[in-house]
Design a protein around this motif. Structure first.
Motif, PDB file in Angstrom:
ATOM      1  N   UNK A   1       0.848  -1.187   0.000  1.00  0.00           N
ATOM      2  CA  UNK A   1       0.000   0.000   0.000  1.00  0.00           C
ATOM      3  C   UNK A   1       0.877   1.228   0.000  1.00  0.00           C
ATOM      4  N   UNK A   2       0.267   2.319  -0.283  1.00  0.00           N
ATOM      5  CA  UNK A   2       0.971   3.593  -0.351  1.00  0.00           C
ATOM      6  C   UNK A   2       0.468   4.496   0.748  1.00  0.00           C
ATOM      7  N   UNK A   3       1.397   5.216   1.412  1.00  0.00           N
ATOM      8  CA  UNK A   3       1.011   6.172   2.449  1.00  0.00           C
ATOM      9  C   UNK A   3       2.001   7.327   2.437  1.00  0.00           C
ATOM     10  N   UNK A   4       1.560   8.482   2.873  1.00  0.00           N
ATOM     11  CA  UNK A   4       2.486   9.618   2.954  1.00  0.00           C
ATOM     12  C   UNK A   4       3.608   9.344   3.953  1.00  0.00           C
ATOM     13  N   UNK A   5       4.748   9.965   3.715  1.00  0.00           N
ATOM     14  CA  UNK A   5       5.916   9.744   4.561  1.00  0.00           C
ATOM     15  C   UNK A   5       5.659  10.091   6.030  1.00  0.00           C
ATOM     16  N   UNK A   6       4.956  11.189   6.358  1.00  0.00           N
ATOM     17  CA  UNK A   6       4.685  11.475   7.781  1.00  0.00           C
ATOM     18  C   UNK A   6       3.886  10.365   8.477  1.00  0.00           C
ATOM     19  N   UNK A   7       2.946   9.742   7.767  1.00  0.00           N
ATOM     20  CA  UNK A   7       2.178   8.640   8.351  1.00  0.00           C
ATOM     21  C   UNK A   7       3.073   7.413   8.561  1.00  0.00           C
ATOM     22  N   UNK A   8       3.974   7.181   7.606  1.00  0.00           N
ATOM     23  CA  UNK A   8       4.894   6.058   7.720  1.00  0.00           C
ATOM     24  C   UNK A   8       5.830   6.270   8.907  1.00  0.00           C
ATOM     25  N   UNK A   9       6.256   7.506   9.114  1.00  0.00           N
ATOM     26  CA  UNK A   9       7.123   7.821  10.248  1.00  0.00           C
ATOM     27  C   UNK A   9       6.391   7.640  11.574  1.00  0.00           C
ATOM     28  N   UNK A  10       5.070   7.822  11.563  1.00  0.00           N
ATOM     29  CA  UNK A  10       4.279   7.603  12.782  1.00  0.00           C
ATOM     30  C   UNK A  10       4.342   6.130  13.213  1.00  0.00           C
ATOM     31  N   UNK A  11       4.447   5.236  12.225  1.00  0.00           N
ATOM     32  CA  UNK A  11       4.594   3.815  12.560  1.00  0.00           C
ATOM     33  C   UNK A  11       5.881   3.601  13.366  1.00  0.00           C
ATOM     34  N   UNK A  12       6.948   4.247  12.937  1.00  0.00           N
ATOM     35  CA  UNK A  12       8.214   4.130  13.670  1.00  0.00           C
ATOM     36  C   UNK A  12       8.121   4.718  15.065  1.00  0.00           C
TER      37      UNK A  12
ATOM     38  N   UNK B   1     -11.603   8.772   8.987  1.00  0.00           N
ATOM     39  CA  UNK B   1     -11.442   8.627   7.534  1.00  0.00           C
ATOM     40  C   UNK B   1     -11.326  10.002   6.887  1.00  0.00           C
ATOM     41  N   UNK B   2     -12.130  10.948   7.353  1.00  0.00           N
ATOM     42  CA  UNK B   2     -12.100  12.302   6.790  1.00  0.00           C
ATOM     43  C   UNK B   2     -10.770  12.995   7.095  1.00  0.00           C
ATOM     44  N   UNK B   3     -10.126  12.651   8.220  1.00  0.00           N
ATOM     45  CA  UNK B   3      -8.860  13.279   8.594  1.00  0.00           C
ATOM     46  C   UNK B   3      -7.681  12.757   7.785  1.00  0.00           C
ATOM     47  N   UNK B   4      -7.824  11.609   7.153  1.00  0.00           N
ATOM     48  CA  UNK B   4      -6.745  11.017   6.366  1.00  0.00           C
ATOM     49  C   UNK B   4      -6.795  11.593   4.958  1.00  0.00           C
ATOM     50  N   UNK B   5      -5.626  12.072   4.480  1.00  0.00           N
ATOM     51  CA  UNK B   5      -5.587  12.626   3.130  1.00  0.00           C
ATOM     52  C   UNK B   5      -5.562  11.506   2.104  1.00  0.00           C
ATOM     53  N   UNK B   6      -6.130  11.757   0.968  1.00  0.00           N
ATOM     54  CA  UNK B   6      -6.172  10.779  -0.114  1.00  0.00           C
ATOM     55  C   UNK B   6      -4.857  10.850  -0.885  1.00  0.00           C
ATOM     56  N   UNK B   7      -4.264   9.683  -1.139  1.00  0.00           N
ATOM     57  CA  UNK B   7      -3.027   9.633  -1.910  1.00  0.00           C
ATOM     58  C   UNK B   7      -3.251   8.811  -3.167  1.00  0.00           C
ATOM     59  N   UNK B   8      -2.450   9.101  -4.168  1.00  0.00           N
ATOM     60  CA  UNK B   8      -2.539   8.368  -5.420  1.00  0.00           C
ATOM     61  C   UNK B   8      -2.026   6.946  -5.175  1.00  0.00           C
ATOM     62  N   UNK B   9      -2.755   5.962  -5.626  1.00  0.00           N
ATOM     63  CA  UNK B   9      -2.356   4.571  -5.415  1.00  0.00           C
ATOM     64  C   UNK B   9      -1.289   4.171  -6.414  1.00  0.00           C
TER      65      UNK B   9
END
Length: 153
Positions: A83-94, A132-140
């Motif tokens: 899946x694809x996610x913005x880098x700030x969200x991916x950093x939140x996982x860390x 869901x509304x707070x999450x930005x839509x990214x291109x898949x």
């Protein structure tokens, strides 16, 4: 003299291999001599413990215990996906992994995502829609390669 010969017979009976009837037979000795000594040794011991040892009654509890073993639970099949996610969200996982590790719990990214699914599933519908509304839509799909790398090749 009789006492030492009884002790010798007991040692021979213990150290020699057992015959088919359960009595010990000394190697190289006549067949009648060990039987006579074994009979005198048997007369000194009660016969009931020996009967219990060889009886099939003791074998049954072992099979009963084997029947009480819990059945193996089949593991669920896992699905590998990307899946694809913005880098700030991916950093939140860390950051969340580090937070769990500081609490003494080692966790994987996939476990964090699954825990998030459990929380979203338990949340009321209004809270789910809010998240869901707070999450930005990214291109898949995969991100495009930068143009300077393709020109170098």
């Amino acid at each position: 003299m009789a006492a030492p010969s009884t002790r010798k017979a007991a040692k021979k009976a213990v150290s020699s291999p057992a015959s088919s009837n359960g009595t010990a037979v000394a190697a190289g000795a006549p067949a009648e001599a060990p039987r006579k000594k074994a009979v005198t040794a048997k007369a000194a011991r009660p016969t009931t413990p020996r009967a219990k040892r060889g009886s099939p009654v003791e074998a049954e509890p072992v099979s009963v215990a084997a029947e009480h073993k819990p059945k193996r639970v089949k593991k669920e099949k896992v699905v590998r996906d990307s899946f694809t996610m913005p880098k700030p969200d991916y950093e939140k996982l860390g950051e969340l992994k580090a937070k769990c590790l500081s609490a003494g719990v080692a966790v994987k990214k996939s476990e964090l995502l699954r825990a998030g699914l459990l929380l979203l599933e338990a949340a009321p519908l209004a809270q789910l829609l809010e998240a869901i509304a707070a999450v930005e839509t990214v291109k898949t799909g995969r991100p495009a390669k930068p143009s300077h790398q393709t020109a170098a090749h």
